[in-house]
Motif scaffolding. Structure first.
Motif, short mmCIF file in Angstrom:
data_model
loop_
_atom_site.label_atom_id
_atom_site.label_comp_id
_atom_site.label_asym_id
_atom_site.label_seq_id
_atom_site.Cartn_x
_atom_site.Cartn_y
_atom_site.Cartn_z
N HIS A 190 11.93 8.51 -1.34
CA HIS A 190 11.14 8.29 -0.11
C HIS A 190 9.67 8.54 -0.44
N PRO A 191 9.08 7.68 -1.25
CA PRO A 191 7.70 7.91 -1.69
C PRO A 191 6.69 7.63 -0.59
N GLU A 192 5.56 8.28 -0.71
CA GLU A 192 4.46 8.05 0.22
C GLU A 192 3.16 8.01 -0.57
N ILE A 193 2.28 7.15 -0.12
CA ILE A 193 0.92 7.14 -0.70
C ILE A 193 -0.02 7.62 0.38
N SER A 194 -0.65 8.74 0.13
CA SER A 194 -1.58 9.29 1.12
C SER A 194 -2.95 8.68 0.90
N VAL A 195 -3.46 8.08 1.95
CA VAL A 195 -4.81 7.48 1.88
C VAL A 195 -5.75 8.41 2.64
N GLY A 196 -6.48 9.22 1.93
CA GLY A 196 -7.38 10.18 2.55
C GLY A 196 -8.69 9.54 2.96
N PRO A 197 -9.56 10.32 3.52
CA PRO A 197 -10.87 9.77 3.92
C PRO A 197 -11.66 9.32 2.70
N THR B 37 14.32 -2.01 -3.18
CA THR B 37 13.60 -3.26 -3.45
C THR B 37 12.66 -3.60 -2.30
N SER B 38 13.16 -3.39 -1.07
CA SER B 38 12.32 -3.65 0.10
C SER B 38 11.12 -2.71 0.14
N LYS B 39 11.32 -1.47 -0.28
CA LYS B 39 10.21 -0.52 -0.32
C LYS B 39 9.14 -0.98 -1.31
N ILE B 40 9.59 -1.51 -2.44
CA ILE B 40 8.64 -1.98 -3.44
C ILE B 40 7.80 -3.12 -2.87
N HIS B 41 8.46 -4.08 -2.18
CA HIS B 41 7.72 -5.19 -1.59
C HIS B 41 6.77 -4.70 -0.50
N SER B 42 7.27 -3.77 0.34
CA SER B 42 6.43 -3.24 1.40
C SER B 42 5.24 -2.48 0.83
N LEU B 43 5.53 -1.73 -0.22
CA LEU B 43 4.45 -0.96 -0.86
C LEU B 43 3.39 -1.90 -1.43
N ALA B 44 3.84 -2.98 -2.06
CA ALA B 44 2.90 -3.94 -2.63
C ALA B 44 2.03 -4.56 -1.53
N HIS B 45 2.68 -4.90 -0.40
CA HIS B 45 1.93 -5.48 0.73
C HIS B 45 0.95 -4.45 1.30
N TYR B 46 1.41 -3.21 1.42
CA TYR B 46 0.58 -2.14 1.97
C TYR B 46 -0.64 -1.89 1.08
N VAL B 47 -0.38 -1.82 -0.23
CA VAL B 47 -1.47 -1.58 -1.17
C VAL B 47 -2.47 -2.73 -1.13
#
Length: 313
Positions: free
Chosen positions: A268-275, A163-173
């Motif tokens: 342990h998902p990751e979103i890669s933000v490329g150039p 659940t914390s990852k979902i919130h962090s992911l939402a904030h990160y996005v």
């Protein structure tokens, strides 16, 4: 021992939550004692601070050692209580028409007295159904209940992490989208299509990751509910009459083992933000156009000045 004294003695060996003889009793900080499964279920269902169900005093620690003396006394009291003879067909020996009061340790079956003396069972070890049920109740089911309780707590921790990852992911996005918008707004005329492309890409990647996490969250929630349900079922089974407990032991054991085996693990998902492709080219192009425009304006101004100051012969 007179009836009043016996009743008082039995009352001291009774859990005030389940109103049955103690199973794995623990004595908490305030001095009151309860079955460990009953106490933990009470705390989990209340979803409040760990307080005594009787005096409401808050406990300082979540784990307690088994009160061995109470456990032994409760076990003796349970075995000494009048044996309940089940009149159902399954509890009456077909051959001898007698109640099955013994448990064969080898074949794991209920037997009547004459059957235990037959050639088939004479060499086997036998015990009363109360003693056999007590072994399953105290030694086997309690251990599985403790394992399930610990796994339930671990699953809750994993669930909180997810659940914390979902919130962090939402904030990160959200931050990434703001950053992208700020960068693209500087050259919006040049990179409008680029901006939309990257917003759609990060939304798509985030949607996929959200879906994976939410699916994992659902699986963990369901597994936590299965574990809690299994824990309650084991607790209820421990209170069943001895003969009934022994008859359902196989199904309960298999069911609890199945629940323990199918345990989802956290992702342990990751979103890669490329150039951001084309962004720097667009910026450079924007700067070049600005410089060229500036040079042109300066050259035109200087040319006009020279024409005005040129002497007329």
């Amino acid at each position: 021992m007179d009836s009043d004294t016996l009743q008082a003695f039995q009352s001291e060996l009774t859990c005030s939550i389940c109103i049955n003889y103690f199973i794995d009793p623990v004595t908490i900080n305030c001095g009151h004692s309860f079955c460990r499964p009953c106490l933990y279920l009470c705390w989990e269902e209340a979803q409040t601070s760990m307080c005594c169900p009787e005096c409401r005093e808050i406990s300082e620690k979540p784990d307690f050692k088994t009160n061995i003396a109470l456990k032994r006394l409760a076990s003796l009291a349970r075995q000494a209580r009048p044996c309940h003879v089940d009149s159902s067909k399954d509890q009456i020996c077909v051959a001898h028409k007698e109640a099955k009061g013994l448990f064969c340790e080898v074949d794991r079956n209920l037997l009547c007295g004459p059957c235990s003396e037959s050639l088939e069972h004479r060499a086997h070890s036998h015990s009363s159904i109360e003693c056999a049920a007590e072994e399953y109740r105290v030694e086997k089911f309690l251990k599985k209940m403790d394992t399930i309780r610990k796994m339930t707590q671990e699953m809750q921790n994993h669930l909180n992490q997810e659940t914390s990852k979902i919130h962090s992911l939402a904030h990160y996005v959200a931050l990434q989208k703001v950053t992208i918008k700020i960068q693209c707004q500087k050259i919006h005329l040049f990179l409008h299509e680029e901006e939309q492309l990257h917003l759609e890409t990060i939304d798509r990647d985030a949607a996929e990751t959200f879906q994976q996490l939410r699916s994992s969250e659902v699986r963990m929630t369901q597994q936590k509910e299965h574990l809690e349900e299994m824990h309650r079922e084991l607790a209820e089974t421990c209170q069943k009459p001895a003969a009934e407990l022994l008859q359902v032991r196989g199904r309960i054991s298999a069911k609890s083992t199945s629940v323990l085996v199918h345990t989802p693990q956290p992702l342990h998902p990751e979103i890669s933000v490329g150039p951001i492709t084309g962004l720097m080219d667009g910026l450079n192009h924007f700067q070049e156009c600005s410089l060229k425009s500036g040079y042109c304006r300066k050259a035109c101004a200087e040319g006009e000045e020279s024409e005005i100051s040129k002497p007329d012969y």
